[in-house]
Write a protein that holds these residues in place. Structure first.
Motif, PDB file in Angstrom:
ATOM      1  N   ASP A 296       0.844  -1.200   0.000  1.00  0.00           N
ATOM      2  CA  ASP A 296       0.000   0.000   0.000  1.00  0.00           C
ATOM      3  C   ASP A 296       0.878   1.248   0.000  1.00  0.00           C
ATOM      4  O   ASP A 296       2.029   1.206   0.430  1.00  0.00           O
ATOM      5  CB  ASP A 296      -0.864  -0.022   1.268  1.00  0.00           C
ATOM      6  CG  ASP A 296      -2.123   0.814   1.136  1.00  0.00           C
ATOM      7  OD1 ASP A 296      -2.339   1.416   0.070  1.00  0.00           O
ATOM      8  OD2 ASP A 296      -2.897   0.840   2.100  1.00  0.00           O
ATOM      9  N   ASP A 297       0.313   2.358  -0.467  1.00  0.00           N
ATOM     10  CA  ASP A 297       1.012   3.650  -0.425  1.00  0.00           C
ATOM     11  C   ASP A 297       2.379   3.557  -1.069  1.00  0.00           C
ATOM     12  O   ASP A 297       3.345   4.169  -0.597  1.00  0.00           O
ATOM     13  CB  ASP A 297       1.180   4.138   1.028  1.00  0.00           C
ATOM     14  CG  ASP A 297      -0.146   4.464   1.675  1.00  0.00           C
ATOM     15  OD1 ASP A 297      -1.139   4.633   0.934  1.00  0.00           O
ATOM     16  OD2 ASP A 297      -0.194   4.530   2.912  1.00  0.00           O
ATOM     17  N   ASP A 319       0.407   5.261  -4.256  1.00  0.00           N
ATOM     18  CA  ASP A 319      -0.244   6.246  -3.390  1.00  0.00           C
ATOM     19  C   ASP A 319      -0.842   7.389  -4.187  1.00  0.00           C
ATOM     20  O   ASP A 319      -0.314   7.810  -5.207  1.00  0.00           O
ATOM     21  CB  ASP A 319       0.760   6.795  -2.378  1.00  0.00           C
ATOM     22  CG  ASP A 319       0.047   7.603  -1.300  1.00  0.00           C
ATOM     23  OD1 ASP A 319      -0.718   6.996  -0.542  1.00  0.00           O
ATOM     24  OD2 ASP A 319       0.221   8.832  -1.256  1.00  0.00           O
ATOM     25  N   ARG A 320      -1.930   7.923  -3.661  1.00  0.00           N
ATOM     26  CA  ARG A 320      -2.658   8.959  -4.397  1.00  0.00           C
ATOM     27  C   ARG A 320      -1.859  10.247  -4.559  1.00  0.00           C
ATOM     28  O   ARG A 320      -2.122  11.047  -5.447  1.00  0.00           O
ATOM     29  CB  ARG A 320      -4.019   9.227  -3.773  1.00  0.00           C
ATOM     30  CG  ARG A 320      -4.034   9.834  -2.418  1.00  0.00           C
ATOM     31  CD  ARG A 320      -5.498  10.004  -1.993  1.00  0.00           C
ATOM     32  NE  ARG A 320      -5.683   9.784  -0.584  1.00  0.00           N
ATOM     33  CZ  ARG A 320      -5.809  10.773   0.303  1.00  0.00           C
ATOM     34  NH1 ARG A 320      -5.739  12.018  -0.091  1.00  0.00           N
ATOM     35  NH2 ARG A 320      -5.977  10.496   1.565  1.00  0.00           N
ATOM     36  N   GLU A 353      -4.459   4.695  -6.824  1.00  0.00           N
ATOM     37  CA  GLU A 353      -5.384   5.184  -5.804  1.00  0.00           C
ATOM     38  C   GLU A 353      -5.603   6.682  -6.008  1.00  0.00           C
ATOM     39  O   GLU A 353      -4.714   7.372  -6.497  1.00  0.00           O
ATOM     40  CB  GLU A 353      -4.704   4.914  -4.462  1.00  0.00           C
ATOM     41  CG  GLU A 353      -5.359   5.404  -3.236  1.00  0.00           C
ATOM     42  CD  GLU A 353      -4.423   5.219  -2.045  1.00  0.00           C
ATOM     43  OE1 GLU A 353      -4.425   4.138  -1.454  1.00  0.00           O
ATOM     44  OE2 GLU A 353      -3.675   6.163  -1.736  1.00  0.00           O
TER      45      GLU A 353
HETATM   46 CA    CA Z   1      -2.635   5.896   0.144  1.00  0.00          CA
END
Ligand code: CA
Ligand code: C2E
Ligand code: CA
Length: 398
Positions: A296-297, A319-320, A353
């Motif tokens: 994630d991220d 990650d966004r 994301e």
């Molecule tokens: Ca994130």
């Protein structure tokens, strides 16, 4: 705040002129003067650009942008008036819509069934002054360990779910479960107010267990309704500190009739792990039991590259931060491009994301991202709203 009803600035949104006039007549009796009007969601948003509004009385069923979509747009804006919903639909639809609005962080005061009458509308309008501009409380305030401890006993944990869709087929392939904390005094709080404190105070294991139980129960309910997609849950590195964690995940899933291969754990590396042996063993055991593992991220951590080699991840989630800026910001775009190419080399499905716009969707699609999650597709919503969302996503030609 003792503002009287007559000071309220109201916007009425309804495609039916008769209904607008009926609401105006009721407002008139309540001495609320000169309400604004709009015939659909798009013109309502224009009205909001022109004037400050305290409360929106909004029809759910409108041609063009309906009430649900309107709530989504409203949530993306800077000022959020309170919302009262109107609908001829039955109570459960109104309740779901109200919950959906609340999941967006909006202040939905309640719903009035049609035909509209004075008493229920007045009762809801009286709530407007009570707590203006209440939103998810997060950065400013954190919970104390004691509050978290009590909240775990009082069922403060709520989950919302955000769709993940395939870029190629536009099918929904899964959801991510996200924590919302319902505090008795402070209302709905964001995970940032809860997770870091839970991690520091040793409460994260109990919290994660509750989250996994709830996510699996919801997934079991979807299965029973014939809906089959993956459910991702965020776990903290602190959760990978217990040798019984893999069994807990698998047993909880199976008890709800969920195959462990439908479960994905999203793992963020919060700091350099001094001792990687234990989490590595736990993650490998989870993987052997069929559970998916998402890094994630991606891009924000210190040794993400190193971890990717050692841990049997099944998904790379960018990650966004690198998605949102990418169309205009060269550095963000460079991170995005290199993350995608690394994912390709490792043959991992890549999730972008935080896709918020068509431009961002087109960019990540052109780079070869496999799965998109973000406000452009849908904001996180209560579990009960997912089935309807899938239907409306298809109806929109996806
Ligand atoms: Ca994130
Ligand atoms: P995350 O895992 O990176 O989750 C994605 C976050 O981005 C979510 O915020 C989601 O609502 C938000 N998001 C998704 N699409 C968009 C978009 O298009 N634009 C913008 N601006 N934001 C978008 P949320 O729910 O506030 O969660 C924040 C973080 O808190 C999560 O980041 C995750 O690290 C943590 N978290 C959330 N739920 C849990 C949980 O159940 N357990 C643990 N350990 N951590 C959680
Ligand atoms: Ca996540």
């Amino acid at each position: 705040m003792t503002a009287s009803l007559s000071d309220l600035k109201v916007l009425i949104v309804d495609d039916n002129k008769f209904m607008i006039n009926l609401v105006k007549r009721i407002l008139d009796k309540l001495e609320i003067a000169a309400p604004l009007e709009a015939n659909d969601g798009a013109s309502a948003l224009e009205r909001l650009d022109e004037a400050a509004v305290d409360v929106i009385v909004c029809d759910l069923n409108m041609p063009g942008m309906d009430g649900i979509e309107f709530l989504r747009h409203l949530a993306g804006r800077e000022a959020y008036p309170a919302v009262i919903l109107l609908s001829g639909e039955d109570k459960s639809v109104l309740n779901t819509a109200a919950q959906l609005g609340q999941a967006h962080g909006l202040r939905v005061l309640g719903a009035v069934p049609k035909p509209v009458t004075r008493e229920p509308l007045e009762a809801l309008l009286e709530k407007v002054g009570a707590g203006s501009q209440e939103r998810l409380r997060s950065e400013i305030e954190s919970l104390t360990p004691e509050e978290i401890y009590k909240g775990l006993e009082r069922d403060s944990v709520e989950l919302v779910f955000q769709p993940k869709v395939s870029v190629a087929t536009r099918e929904m392939v899964g959801v991510e479960a996200l924590l919302r904390w319902r505090d008795a005094e402070r209302g709905l709080m964001s995970p940032e107010a809860v997770i870091p404190v839970a991690e520091e105070s040793g409460l994260i294991n109990a919290l994660t267990e509750t989250i996994i139980r709830k996510a699996m129960a919801q997934c079991g309910a979807w299965r029973a309704d014939g809906l089959d997609f993956k459910v991702a849950v965020n776990v903290s590195m602190h959760d990978l500190d217990r040798y019984d964690f893999p069994d807990f995940v698998v047993d909880t899933a199976e008890a709800e009739g969920v195959d462990p291969s439908s479960v994905v754990l999203e793992v963020t590396e919060s700091r350099l792990m001094a001792d990687i042996a234990k989490p590595l063993e736990i993650l490998t055991r989870l993987r052997m039991k069929g559970v998916g593992l998402s890094i994630d991220d991606y891009g924000t951590g210190a040794s993400s590259m190193q971890q990717l080699r050692r841990i049997p991840f099944t998904e790379l989630k960018i990650d966004r931060e690198f998605v949102a800026g990418a169309p205009d910001d060269n550095e963000a775009r460079a991170m995005l491009v290199s993350s995608v190419s690394l994912g390709k080399d490792l043959e991992l499905p890549i999730v972008a994301e935080g896709v918020e716009t068509q431009i961002e969707w087109d960019l990540v699609a052109s780079l070869g991202v496999d799965i998109v999650q973000g406000y452009f597709v849908a904001k996180p919503m209560p579990g009960e709203a997912i089935e309807d969302w899938i239907g409306s996503w298809h109806d929109d030609g996806n």
